[in-house]
Design a protein around this motif. Structure first.
Motif, PDB file in Angstrom:
ATOM      1  N   ALA A  83       0.833  -1.202   0.000  1.00 25.95           N
ATOM      2  CA  ALA A  83       0.000   0.000   0.000  1.00 25.95           C
ATOM      3  C   ALA A  83       0.870   1.256   0.000  1.00 25.95           C
ATOM      4  O   ALA A  83       0.595   2.222  -0.722  1.00 25.95           O
ATOM      5  CB  ALA A  83      -0.936  -0.005   1.211  1.00 25.95           C
ATOM      6  N   LEU A  84       1.933   1.256   0.792  1.00 27.26           N
ATOM      7  CA  LEU A  84       2.827   2.416   0.851  1.00 27.26           C
ATOM      8  C   LEU A  84       3.565   2.612  -0.467  1.00 27.26           C
ATOM      9  O   LEU A  84       3.696   3.734  -0.969  1.00 27.26           O
ATOM     10  CB  LEU A  84       3.823   2.244   2.000  1.00 27.26           C
ATOM     11  CG  LEU A  84       3.255   2.381   3.420  1.00 27.26           C
ATOM     12  CD1 LEU A  84       4.302   1.980   4.445  1.00 27.26           C
ATOM     13  CD2 LEU A  84       2.797   3.810   3.673  1.00 27.26           C
ATOM     14  N   THR A  85       4.068   1.524  -1.026  1.00 31.79           N
ATOM     15  CA  THR A  85       4.811   1.619  -2.284  1.00 31.79           C
ATOM     16  C   THR A  85       3.922   2.168  -3.393  1.00 31.79           C
ATOM     17  O   THR A  85       4.327   3.041  -4.166  1.00 31.79           O
ATOM     18  CB  THR A  85       5.345   0.230  -2.682  1.00 31.79           C
ATOM     19  OG1 THR A  85       6.177  -0.261  -1.639  1.00 31.79           O
ATOM     20  CG2 THR A  85       6.144   0.309  -3.976  1.00 31.79           C
ATOM     21  N   ARG A  92      -0.345   9.444  -4.063  1.00 41.35           N
ATOM     22  CA  ARG A  92      -1.671   9.411  -3.437  1.00 41.35           C
ATOM     23  C   ARG A  92      -1.696  10.253  -2.161  1.00 41.35           C
ATOM     24  O   ARG A  92      -0.700  10.343  -1.431  1.00 41.35           O
ATOM     25  CB  ARG A  92      -2.052   7.963  -3.135  1.00 41.35           C
ATOM     26  CG  ARG A  92      -3.401   7.775  -2.453  1.00 41.35           C
ATOM     27  CD  ARG A  92      -3.835   6.330  -2.514  1.00 41.35           C
ATOM     28  NE  ARG A  92      -4.210   5.968  -3.886  1.00 41.35           N
ATOM     29  CZ  ARG A  92      -4.465   4.729  -4.272  1.00 41.35           C
ATOM     30  NH1 ARG A  92      -4.349   3.738  -3.423  1.00 41.35           N
ATOM     31  NH2 ARG A  92      -4.813   4.474  -5.516  1.00 41.35           N
ATOM     32  N   ASN A  93      -2.849  10.848  -1.868  1.00 41.95           N
ATOM     33  CA  ASN A  93      -3.031  11.623  -0.640  1.00 41.95           C
ATOM     34  C   ASN A  93      -2.789  10.743   0.589  1.00 41.95           C
ATOM     35  O   ASN A  93      -3.246   9.607   0.642  1.00 41.95           O
ATOM     36  CB  ASN A  93      -4.468  12.165  -0.619  1.00 41.95           C
ATOM     37  CG  ASN A  93      -4.733  13.067   0.578  1.00 41.95           C
ATOM     38  OD1 ASN A  93      -4.806  12.594   1.705  1.00 41.95           O
ATOM     39  ND2 ASN A  93      -4.880  14.353   0.320  1.00 41.95           N
ATOM     40  N   PRO A  94      -2.077  11.259   1.619  1.00 46.25           N
ATOM     41  CA  PRO A  94      -1.778  10.443   2.808  1.00 46.25           C
ATOM     42  C   PRO A  94      -3.027   9.892   3.497  1.00 46.25           C
ATOM     43  O   PRO A  94      -2.997   8.795   4.058  1.00 46.25           O
ATOM     44  CB  PRO A  94      -1.020  11.407   3.719  1.00 46.25           C
ATOM     45  CG  PRO A  94      -0.391  12.387   2.780  1.00 46.25           C
ATOM     46  CD  PRO A  94      -1.376  12.562   1.656  1.00 46.25           C
ATOM     47  N   ASP A 103      -7.425  -0.886   5.583  1.00 47.24           N
ATOM     48  CA  ASP A 103      -8.106  -1.983   4.905  1.00 47.24           C
ATOM     49  C   ASP A 103      -7.241  -3.240   4.892  1.00 47.24           C
ATOM     50  O   ASP A 103      -7.732  -4.356   5.099  1.00 47.24           O
ATOM     51  CB  ASP A 103      -8.453  -1.582   3.470  1.00 47.24           C
ATOM     52  CG  ASP A 103      -9.557  -0.527   3.414  1.00 47.24           C
ATOM     53  OD1 ASP A 103     -10.260  -0.363   4.435  1.00 47.24           O
ATOM     54  OD2 ASP A 103      -9.687   0.131   2.367  1.00 47.24           O
ATOM     55  N   ALA A 104      -5.931  -3.035   4.642  1.00 44.90           N
ATOM     56  CA  ALA A 104      -5.021  -4.188   4.611  1.00 44.90           C
ATOM     57  C   ALA A 104      -4.970  -4.877   5.964  1.00 44.90           C
ATOM     58  O   ALA A 104      -5.058  -6.102   6.066  1.00 44.90           O
ATOM     59  CB  ALA A 104      -3.625  -3.740   4.182  1.00 44.90           C
TER      60      ALA A 104
END
Length: 423
Positions: A83-85, A92-94, A103-104
């Motif tokens: 998700a971070l990568t 993407r907006n923080p 969600d993960a």
């Protein structure tokens, strides 16, 4: 840290479940004796607590609970990293990234809840079964008990009322609510309405809601029974479980039933015991080999002959260009059609050596058809009903030895095809 906490919580609930199961299995056995008016000469055995506690945390044919939880934590870390990568890559907006991470983690926490429920129930059932096994002088087996309702899955409804020997595990799906009740040696057949009978009494709308419109139509036409929907699969770590078949697989099961082959909702006593202890790939291979031998033993008369005849029918090789470029030179083929002709001639040979086994990754039923003089090999996937490849290993025996499974060899004896362990 999550694995530490989860392991403690789950093993605590398992411990409570084991104690409850032992007490209630004892009471159920006494109740069965009372109903049968057996008041003398019957002594219900209680298992030592130490033996029951050996079930805790290691309940799925040898797979430690901690290993499962560690994998869950690793998956959560992978999901968060992904998700971070992705967020960095697309700018993407923080706040959106935070939601993705939540969600993960949420998915893994839901998985943890499923594990907790499943393992607590598994502990209860294993302790119940051990108590019944300790009283084998009184009991001949156990009966599957479901609670018929719209919430009950079709698999459990089909299994409801079926009787099983004491050495048969309670093979079901995750979060199943069913129970096993003891059956005395001289107990008469049960007169209780089964789940399948309850389902037959429901209106078509309820049946469609529970099994889907396609299956309900076939059920109403008499082409499928509820038992035909019950599939069985073996997991290398957690053992046998049941699932709902697709329409195609259910129709195939119906055909076997009409031919006199036991369905998954009936008891099949496998002639080849499956090793239960794990720890090395060679032991897993031994499990897969026994499972494949049992699959073949369950075939109807002439089943092997029919499968071998099906594999002799020419069919298109998937990804022909790829296989020709990779293996065509092994046969001296200069054109794809030459390679295909050699393949067609190969699978029709009457002197082929046949080897079959279950692939480790997905337990697909694989076949290798080897020419005894040249070593040319055709690879067939019975699960999908298609040929996989045609190639020429330098040494086919060495190639099989290096495979990811222990093989079953199919040979002719007395005019019949028979299966036997290879190596």
């Amino acid at each position: 840290r999550f694995a530490d906490v989860a392991e403690q919580v789950i093993t605590d609930t398992q411990r409570a479940a084991v104690v409850a199961a032992h007490t209630e299995a004892h009471q159920l056995t006494l109740a069965a004796l009372h109903d049968a008016r057996v008041t003398t000469g019957a002594d219900v055995v209680r298992l030592p607590v130490a033996a029951l506690h050996e079930l805790i945390g290691v309940l799925g044919d040898g797979s430690p609970l901690r290993t499962l939880l560690d994998k869950l934590g690793q998956q959560a870390a992978q999901d968060v990293g992904d998700a971070l990568t992705h967020a960095v890559a697309v700018g993407r907006n923080p706040r959106r990234t935070a939601r993705d991470i939540q969600d993960a983690l949420g998915g893994n926490l839901n998985r943890a809840l499923t594990i907790a429920r499943t393992e607590q129930i598994r502990a209860y059932r294993n302790a119940s079964l051990q108590t019944y096994q300790a009283n084998s002088e009184l009991l001949r087996g156990w009966r599957w008990l479901a609670s018929p309702s719209r919430r009950t899955c079709p698999v459990c409804l089909a299994m409801d009322g079926t009787e099983h020997p004491l050495d048969a595990p309670f093979a079901t799906h995750q979060c199943c609510r069913c129970a096993m009740v003891p059956v005395l040696h001289d107990a008469p057949p049960s007169t209780r309405k089964t789940g399948a009978e309850w389902f037959a009494e429901q209106d078509e709308a309820t049946q469609r809601e529970m099994i889907g419109p396609g299956k309900q139509k076939l059920y109403a036409e008499g082409k499928l029974t509820l038992a035909d929907l019950v599939g069985v699969k073996d997991d290398a770590q957690w053992g046998k479980s049941r699932y709902q078949r697709s329409i195609g697989d259910a129709l195939a099961a119906a055909g076997k039933r009409e031919a006199g082959v036991a369905t998954a909702a009936q008891t099949f006593v496998p002639p080849y015991p499956i090793p239960q202890s794990l720890g090395a790939a060679v032991t897993l291979n031994a499990q897969l080999q026994a499972m494949r031998l049992n699959q073949i033993a369950a075939l109807p008369p002439g089943g092997l002959e029919q499968q071998i005849a099906r594999m002799a029918i020419p069919q298109a090789l998937p990804k022909l260009d790829y296989h020709f470029q990779r293996h065509g030179h092994e046969f001296g083929a200069t054109l794809p059609q030459d390679y295909v002709q050699m393949f067609d001639e190969h699978i029709r040979r009457s002197d082929l050596m046949y080897f079959t086994g279950l692939r480790q990754s997905d337990q697909a039923m694989m076949w290798y058809l080897i020419a005894p003089d040249t070593g040319a090999t055709a690879q067939y996937n019975e699960t999908r009903g298609v040929y996989w490849s045609f190639f020429q290993p330098k040494d086919p025996i060495v190639y099989l030895d290096r495979g990811l499974l222990w093989w079953v060899e199919i040979t002719q004896a007395g005019g019949q095809w028979i299966a036997q362990p290879w190596r």
